[in-house]
Design a protein around this motif. Structure first.
Motif, mmCIF file in Angstrom:
data_model
loop_
_atom_site.group_PDB
_atom_site.id
_atom_site.type_symbol
_atom_site.label_atom_id
_atom_site.label_comp_id
_atom_site.label_asym_id
_atom_site.label_seq_id
_atom_site.Cartn_x
_atom_site.Cartn_y
_atom_site.Cartn_z
ATOM 1 N N THR A 99 9.748 37.082 18.992
ATOM 2 C CA THR A 99 11.018 37.731 18.676
ATOM 3 C C THR A 99 11.666 38.270 19.938
ATOM 4 O OG1 THR A 99 10.293 38.263 16.431
ATOM 5 C CG2 THR A 99 12.099 39.578 17.337
ATOM 6 N N ASP A 205 13.489 26.811 20.960
ATOM 7 C CA ASP A 205 12.522 27.741 20.403
ATOM 8 C C ASP A 205 11.219 26.979 20.154
ATOM 9 O OD1 ASP A 205 11.012 29.572 19.123
ATOM 10 O OD2 ASP A 205 12.268 29.735 17.321
ATOM 11 N N LYS A 244 0.219 32.713 19.675
ATOM 12 C CA LYS A 244 0.038 31.730 18.602
ATOM 13 C C LYS A 244 -0.987 30.704 19.106
ATOM 14 C CE LYS A 244 4.348 32.872 16.347
ATOM 15 N NZ LYS A 244 5.801 32.652 16.343
HETATM 16 C C1 LIG Z 1 6.679 33.041 15.374
HETATM 17 C C2 LIG Z 1 8.009 32.469 15.691
HETATM 18 C C3 LIG Z 1 9.021 33.224 16.290
HETATM 19 C C4 LIG Z 1 8.940 34.724 16.460
HETATM 20 O O1 LIG Z 1 7.800 35.124 17.053
HETATM 21 P P1 LIG Z 1 7.000 36.484 16.791
HETATM 22 O O2 LIG Z 1 5.899 36.317 17.752
HETATM 23 O O3 LIG Z 1 6.572 36.499 15.356
HETATM 24 O O4 LIG Z 1 7.882 37.613 17.122
HETATM 25 C C5 LIG Z 1 10.176 32.562 16.661
HETATM 26 N N1 LIG Z 1 10.336 31.256 16.400
HETATM 27 C C6 LIG Z 1 9.408 30.517 15.782
HETATM 28 C C7 LIG Z 1 9.663 29.066 15.511
HETATM 29 C C8 LIG Z 1 8.217 31.099 15.389
HETATM 30 O O5 LIG Z 1 7.299 30.394 14.731
#
Ligand SMILES: *Cc1c(COP(=O)(O)O)cnc(C)c1O
Length: 485
Positions: A99, A205, A244
């Motif tokens: 985020t 993203d 992640k």
């Molecule tokens: C997880 C995610 C985010 C945001 O990330 P956070 O670590 O939850 O703040 C933005 N874009 C995508 C595609 C995501 O999967």
């Protein structure tokens, strides 16, 4: 446990924390298929915890006072740039998560558009599948979202629609690699080309998929994903989360920029006060270097070869999962997942995916409900991480899923009373009174203390029947009840 405050021994204090944790979803073991990422590697958590503890008190607010922060950030950003198409001029920033990376990408684009093109009422062009972080950024920083629909079969935007949405006020065009909800990669090459043609910035993203896809394409024998990174002409920034598929502790993401000249538009400097001069590269002030050190340690330990191997296992498991779901009567996978995220919907009548989720929860598995929106029907989101990527574990998941589907068929769908939707149509979210809010939540099955029932399908059925603006008014009320003292 106020009564123990000041008098509890360490063991008592820690035991209390353990008791609180017992009510949470497990963060290890691969059965929680959203929110958590488990490499399944012995000793990795312990290493990360020691690195975290060693740096917990270090303050990233002042990098001149704590040069270790600069060294670690440069190392991590350099690794991300090499993996994801960066070149000699590439610059980057370590942030607290996806985020914050997305917020900063938008803030930077807004500053760039204002200073270099005189744009004063900026817009952001994005597909309806883009992550909410971009809508949050638009709301916080005063940009207008221009949303492009996606194809109901592929869940990707048509590049021609994206191009048509770009106008003189567009500060940023966003593509996902992949999208969270369906795990598909947007046509980044065409989107970036359309943006570049108009002299507009383009952000990719890759928060969830970047680290995984970047390493997967280094594996022999797996066909490469479509181009999605900074090497694509026209892509000017890219976000990739380490917390992640880097399997690092939470609080770790990287935002890459084409060059440092672009990056500076998102920075904040201030010396017009009597205190210390400030330069902030992120949205935070004081920030612990714990997550940074922990991320660095995990990246060192796993290494490129390790991540390639983890990516290979996740790739094989995702393939087996998609194939297995195809054999379960009544389920279908939405789109064709490009990465490790799978959206599973009901195929035909009589099966409610959210009842399946409840049944899976009773069996110890968490599959994330995704309510219907636009062309996307109600479905369940499954994030495949290395901990679940074991043939036996995938077989177990498929067996449980088939059993949950059979049971959900017997139970039948959770259908809200049509009167609820009718009553909701008369409510104006902008003018709801506290009494109307309380009544609406009671009808939806939410208790006065905000604690949700074990079976969520009936609540989700009501939520799906209500217009989005009304749910956006009601959901914070549910959470607000939880946070009441
Ligand atoms: C997880 C995610 C985010 C945001 O990330 P956070 O670590 O939850 O703040 C933005 N874009 C995508 C595609 C995501 O999967």
């Amino acid at each position: 446990m106020d009564e123990a405050a000041g008098s509890g021994g360490d063991d008592m204090i820690l035991a209390h924390l353990d008791r609180l944790r017992a009510a949470d979803l497990p963060v290890h073991g691969g059965r929680t298929m959203a929110y958590v990422y488990d490499a399944g590697l012995a000793g990795l958590d312990e290493l990360a915890a020691r690195a975290h503890a060693a740096f917990a008190g270090v303050n990233g607010l002042d990098m001149t006072a704590f040069p270790s922060v600069v060294a670690l950030e440069n190392d991590i950003v350099g690794q991300a740039a090499r993996l994801l198409g960066g070149g000699p001029g590439t610059a980057g920033t370590f942030t607290s998560g996806g985020t914050e990376s997305c917020l900063l990408a938008v803030l930077t684009a807004r500053g760039h558009a204002a200073r270099t093109r005189g744009v004063d009422a900026p817009e952001i062009v994005l597909a309806q599948t883009a992550h909410p972080a971009f809508h949050k950024a638009a709301a916080l920083f005063g940009l207008t979202p221009v949303t492009v629909p996606v194809d109901p079969a592929t869940f990707r935007p048509d590049p021609a629609d994206v191009a048509a949405a770009i106008g003189p006020r567009t500060a940023l065009v966003v593509g996902s690699a992949p999208s969270y909800a369906h795990g598909v990669i947007d046509p980044v090459e065409q989107i970036a080309a359309a943006a570049a043609e108009r002299g507009v910035l383009c952000h990719v993203d890759a928060c969830i998929g970047g680290w995984y896809l970047g390493h997967r394409r280094l594996a022999d024998g797996i066909s490469a994903p479509p181009p999605f990174d900074l090497a694509v002409p026209g892509v000017t920034s890219l976000s990739v989360d380490l917390h992640k598929y880097g399997y690092t502790p939470k609080g770790a993401s990287v935002l890459l920029f084409r060059d440092a000249e672009l990056r500076r538009h998102g920075w904040f400097a201030h010396r017009s006060w009597p205190g210390y001069p400030v330069v902030n590269a992120t949205l935070q002030g004081t920030k612990s270097a714990g997550p940074l050190a922990a991320a660095w340690a995990v990246l060192q330990k796993v290494g490129t070869a390790g991540y390639v191997e983890l990516a290979r296992r996740v790739h094989e498991a995702t393939g087996a999962l998609v194939e297995g779901i195809g054999r379960i009567d009544g389920l279908r996978v939405l789109g064709r997942p490009d990465a490790s995220l799978v959206a599973v919907a009901a195929d035909g009548e009589g099966l409610d995916p959210f009842v399946v989720a409840d049944e899976m929860r009773l069996r110890g598995w968490y599959l994330q409900p995704q309510p219907a929106y636009g062309p996307s029907p109600a479905n369940l989101h499954l994030t495949v991480t290395a901990a679940v990527a074991d043939p036996a574990r995938i077989a177990e998941l498929l067996t449980e899923l088939a059993a949950a589907v059979a049971r959900a068929r017997t139970l039948g769908p959770a259908t809200p009373d049509p009167a609820i939707a009718q009553a909701a149509a008369t409510l104006d979210p902008a003018t709801l009174t506290p009494e109307e809010v309380a009544f609406a939540l009671e009808v939806a099955g939410v208790a006065a203390d905000g604690v949700l029932p074990l079976r969520m399908a009936p609540v989700l059925a009501v939520l799906q029947a209500l217009p989005a603006p009304l749910t956006e008014r009601l959901l914070p009320e549910v959470i607000s009840r939880l946070y009441a003292l």
